[in-house]
Write a protein that holds these residues in place. Structure first.
Motif, PDB file in Angstrom:
ATOM      1  N   VAL A   1       1.429  -1.100   0.063  1.00 56.18           N
ATOM      2  CA  VAL A   1      -0.008   0.261   0.080  1.00 56.18           C
ATOM      3  C   VAL A   1       1.029   1.215   0.185  1.00 56.18           C
ATOM      4  O   VAL A   1       1.524   1.168   1.057  1.00 56.18           O
ATOM      5  N   SER A   2       0.807   1.998  -0.841  1.00 52.18           N
ATOM      6  CA  SER A   2       1.282   3.337  -1.506  1.00 52.18           C
ATOM      7  C   SER A   2       2.592   2.974  -2.295  1.00 52.18           C
ATOM      8  O   SER A   2       3.156   3.486  -3.082  1.00 52.18           O
TER       9      SER A   2
ATOM     10  N   MET B   1      -6.021   2.371  -8.172  1.00 54.68           N
ATOM     11  CA  MET B   1      -5.911   3.636  -7.857  1.00 54.68           C
ATOM     12  C   MET B   1      -6.583   3.984  -7.334  1.00 54.68           C
ATOM     13  O   MET B   1      -7.848   4.277  -7.458  1.00 54.68           O
ATOM     14  N   VAL B   2      -6.247   4.640  -5.803  1.00 53.63           N
ATOM     15  CA  VAL B   2      -7.428   5.031  -4.865  1.00 53.63           C
ATOM     16  C   VAL B   2      -7.197   6.916  -5.142  1.00 53.63           C
ATOM     17  O   VAL B   2      -6.278   7.541  -5.234  1.00 53.63           O
ATOM     18  N   GLU B   3      -8.490   7.088  -6.156  1.00 50.47           N
ATOM     19  CA  GLU B   3      -8.733   8.723  -6.242  1.00 50.47           C
ATOM     20  C   GLU B   3      -8.808   9.689  -4.789  1.00 50.47           C
ATOM     21  O   GLU B   3      -9.393   9.231  -3.721  1.00 50.47           O
ATOM     22  N   ASP B   4      -8.049  10.918  -4.894  1.00 54.47           N
ATOM     23  CA  ASP B   4      -8.382  11.536  -3.694  1.00 54.47           C
ATOM     24  C   ASP B   4      -8.310  11.251  -2.377  1.00 54.47           C
ATOM     25  O   ASP B   4      -8.919  11.876  -1.149  1.00 54.47           O
TER      26      ASP B   4
ATOM     27  N   TRP C   1      -2.142   8.021   3.400  1.00 51.34           N
ATOM     28  CA  TRP C   1      -2.692   6.957   4.889  1.00 51.34           C
ATOM     29  C   TRP C   1      -3.729   6.966   4.248  1.00 51.34           C
ATOM     30  O   TRP C   1      -4.398   6.560   5.523  1.00 51.34           O
ATOM     31  N   VAL C   2      -3.067   6.144   3.383  1.00 52.75           N
ATOM     32  CA  VAL C   2      -4.945   4.651   3.474  1.00 52.75           C
ATOM     33  C   VAL C   2      -5.625   3.992   4.143  1.00 52.75           C
ATOM     34  O   VAL C   2      -6.947   4.096   4.346  1.00 52.75           O
TER      35      VAL C   2
ATOM     36  N   LEU D   1      -0.476  -7.370  -4.993  1.00 55.39           N
ATOM     37  CA  LEU D   1      -1.595  -6.198  -5.394  1.00 55.39           C
ATOM     38  C   LEU D   1      -0.612  -4.652  -4.642  1.00 55.39           C
ATOM     39  O   LEU D   1       0.225  -5.064  -4.203  1.00 55.39           O
ATOM     40  N   TYR D   2      -1.041  -4.095  -5.523  1.00 55.68           N
ATOM     41  CA  TYR D   2      -0.676  -2.518  -5.011  1.00 55.68           C
ATOM     42  C   TYR D   2      -1.064  -1.322  -5.214  1.00 55.68           C
ATOM     43  O   TYR D   2      -2.600  -0.818  -5.708  1.00 55.68           O
ATOM     44  N   VAL D   3      -1.763  -0.944  -3.768  1.00 56.82           N
ATOM     45  CA  VAL D   3      -2.602   0.154  -4.206  1.00 56.82           C
ATOM     46  C   VAL D   3      -1.883   1.492  -4.176  1.00 56.82           C
ATOM     47  O   VAL D   3      -1.043   1.887  -2.802  1.00 56.82           O
ATOM     48  N   TRP D   4      -2.418   2.392  -4.912  1.00 57.29           N
ATOM     49  CA  TRP D   4      -1.695   3.362  -4.527  1.00 57.29           C
ATOM     50  C   TRP D   4      -2.808   4.758  -4.901  1.00 57.29           C
ATOM     51  O   TRP D   4      -3.789   4.896  -5.168  1.00 57.29           O
ATOM     52  N   SER D   5      -2.378   5.950  -3.932  1.00 56.04           N
ATOM     53  CA  SER D   5      -3.622   6.822  -3.998  1.00 56.04           C
ATOM     54  C   SER D   5      -3.192   8.608  -4.116  1.00 56.04           C
ATOM     55  O   SER D   5      -1.707   8.681  -4.878  1.00 56.04           O
ATOM     56  N   THR D   6      -3.431   8.914  -5.492  1.00 60.02           N
ATOM     57  CA  THR D   6      -3.666   9.967  -5.936  1.00 60.02           C
ATOM     58  C   THR D   6      -3.331  11.180  -5.854  1.00 60.02           C
ATOM     59  O   THR D   6      -1.848  11.231  -5.716  1.00 60.02           O
ATOM     60  N   GLU D   7      -3.608  11.214  -4.021  1.00 58.61           N
ATOM     61  CA  GLU D   7      -3.284  12.372  -3.156  1.00 58.61           C
ATOM     62  C   GLU D   7      -1.319  12.553  -2.276  1.00 58.61           C
ATOM     63  O   GLU D   7      -1.509  12.760  -1.959  1.00 58.61           O
TER      64      GLU D   7
END
Length: 276
Positions: free
Chosen positions: A124-125, A249-252, A256-257, A219-225
């Motif tokens: 994550v991140s 990709m997690v928007e907005d 700190w997902v 699995l790779y989780v990345w947030s746009t901000e």
């Protein structure tokens, strides 16, 4: 509900939170800086409720029982070694590994070094380290984002971070993590030697043998901000995975997902584990 564990290893005993049946499918969750196992409280409880055996440890330097003084003791080989030692102590042959921030980096390295032990890996991140290194060399935006990693190696970092009621550390959370949780993290890091131990992760050298491509289902989780990791390394991570790969990709959402969108992340994780 979560329970508290002490995991004995040759390096010392790691504090941890856990949930789920002892014979459930094992999942180890690794926290980042400047947090602790508590960042995974929601995920651990949900995984446990779904029949998994979920364990999140306070990692090296964060657990008082594993807080060596030498910077060299925080090299990646020791961090990955801790993961395997904890799995051995828990009686786990193969297990799923999940990490956020620094925990994500450790997870990628563990997948490279010990693919036979991991059923899946989730970061994550944090992009694959190979993708990040390439981005640092070729992308000015990522180089600027990562400048803090060099700055924090300074011997004055502890004083600056803890000044004014740890204001610099508080602002790092961007007001996206509950204040009570932040207070707990900072109380732990204010213990003698704790912040230095956490910063030694940044000060220690990286392995001389470079990381390779990962064949473990990932699995790779990345947030746009995310302020630390830009899109260049995030999008390039796919090139460093030869096994089954999922990119979400997690928007907005900020860095700190796990705590900003706990339900969303837990759903992604359960879906991923369910497919493998």
């Amino acid at each position: 509900m979560t329970e508290h564990l002490s995991i004995p290893t040759p390096a010392g005993s790691f504090d941890a939170i856990a949930a789920g049946p002892e014979d459930g499918r094992p999942v180890l969750l690794l926290h980042g800086f400047p947090e602790a196992a508590l960042e995974w409280e929601h995920q651990v409880a949900r995984l446990g409720g779904e029949g998994y055996r979920a364990v999140a440890p306070d990692q090296r330097g964060y657990s008082p029982g594993v807080r060596p003084d030498d910077v060299s003791d925080y090299g990646m080989e020791h961090l990955v070694g801790d993961v395997m030692a904890m799995a051995d102590a828990l009686g786990w042959g193969r297990f799923d590994l999940v990490g956020h921030d620094w925990g994500g980096a450790v997870a990628w390295w563990a997948a490279d070094r010990h693919p036979d032990r991991l059923r899946t890996v989730t970061s994550v991140s944090t992009p694959h380290p190979g993708a990040l290194v390439h981005a640092l060399r070729t992308d000015e935006d990522q180089a600027m984002r990562s400048q803090y990693m060099r700055d924090w190696r300074s011997s004055t970092t502890e004083k600056r971070m803890l000044a004014d009621n740890a204001d610099a550390l508080r602002r790092m959370f961007e007001w996206k993590v509950p204040r009570s949780r932040v207070d707990e993290y900072l109380a732990r890091l204010s213990e003698p030697g704790a912040l230095t131990a956490a910063l030694n992760w940044y000060r220690a050298g990286r392995p001389s043998d470079p990381i390779g491509k990962v064949g473990v289902p990932a699995l790779y989780v990345w947030s746009t901000e995310d302020v630390a990791f830009g899109s260049t390394a995030a999008l390039a991570t796919e090139q460093w995975v030869t096994g089954t790969y999922e990119f979400r990709m997690v928007e907005d959402v900020t860095h700190w997902v796990p705590e900003e969108v706990p339900e969303l992340l837990t759903g992604l994780l359960l879906d991923h584990l369910g497919r493998h």
